[in-house]
Design an enzyme around this catalytic site. Structure first.
Site: not given
Length: 309
Positions: A42, A107
């Site tokens: 990630d 995000h």
């Protein structure tokens, strides 16, 4: 262990997050992680280490340690690039040395002043408050994300740090449904309603702070780590595991993908070895009773505004 996303692709339930990893340490950590068995990494433009991650991945591919198709790579669109989604995605892919991404996430659900593609700036006004761009809607951003799928740059797209209201809206205006919502969730901040809402509507939940941030968030945000909880320590003794392993197993039992972060090679293996035991139902309920509704990751410290208020 993997979860099948609504896009049809499989996502490993355990991954390694690279937030706050120093560039000089990344190659060694990632190569060791692959050798241990990690297949899910990630990343994010804002972590400012995509170049180093890309170099490590390239070495792993070139030496035959792993094939690209055997890895699941996530990265994220930063707030200042909501108006430049395609360019930002391509910039991240170039740094990561990849020709496609497995997952690309928004995000944070906020567009901010553009500071240059991939620069991940957080421009502040004269009062030290984040410069929020009110001309770009999240719907506009999402439709640009959908273009990435049709262009073949990204296999799955998703959201991060979205609450129930914003997730519901995204489901309503999307043509390509979000495959993932990456959120903070751990024993002290369980967010059961949000987790269940996402899962009910086919959105996989990923815990970006599955251990409550531990020492790093305590240092940055002054938060309390669940890893010091006496109840969890007792369960660790019962199962002859570490507290971190118990907490990660709890997350997996909730059908949540976990991406713990560590800069220590010895912890990589510890965090990955959580498939050889099951938590009893009464212990799942016991951990469920520990919820403090305590967020440990609070960017207001840097942005001068509490976006969760």
């Amino acid at each position: 262990m993997a979860i099948t996303l609504n896009s049809g692709f499989k996502m490993p339930v355990i991954g390694l997050g690279v937030w706050r990893m120093d560039g000089k340490d990344i190659k060694n950590l990632l190569i060791n992680a692959i050798k241990i068995g990690y297949r899910h990494f990630d990343c994010a433009a804002d972590y400012q280490n995509e170049v180093e991650v890309g170099e490590a991945l390239a070495e792993a591919f070139q030496t035959g340690l792993i094939k690209r198709e055997d890895l699941f790579i996530t990265t994220k669109l930063w707030n200042s690039d909501h108006g430049h989604v395609v360019e930002a995605c391509k910039a991240s892919m170039k740094k990561l040395q990849l020709d496609y991404l497995d997952l690309f996430l928004v995000h944070f659900p906020v567009a901010t002043k553009h500071t240059g593609v991939g620069t991940t700036g957080s421009a502040l006004d004269e009062d030290g408050v984040l410069e929020i761009d009110t001309t770009i809607s999240l719907e506009t951003t999402w439709h640009a994300m959908e273009e990435l799928v049709s262009m073949g740059l990204v296999r799955s797209i998703g959201i991060s740090n979205y609450d129930i209201f914003l997730t519901r809206d995204c489901l309503a205006y999307s043509k390509v449904k979000p495959a993932v919502n990456q959120i903070e969730t751990h024993p002290y901040f369980q967010r059961e309603s949000l987790v269940k809402f996402c899962q009910k509507h086919g959105i996989c939940v990923t815990a970006h702070t599955p251990l409550g941030g531990s020492v790093s968030n305590t240092e940055w945000f002054g938060s309390v780590s669940c890893l010091d909880d006496p109840v969890l320590k007792g369960l660790a003794e019962k199962y002859k595991k570490t507290v971190a392993q118990v907490v990660l197993r709890w997350g997996i039992h909730r059908n949540v993908v976990v991406i713990p972060k560590t800069s220590k090679v010895e912890r990589l293996e510890e965090n990955f070895r959580v498939s050889d035991f099951e938590l009893a139902e009464e212990d799942m309920e016991l951990i469920g009773s520990l919820d403090r509704k305590c967020r440990t990751n609070q960017p207001a410290k840097f942005w001068g505004i509490d976006l969760y208020a």
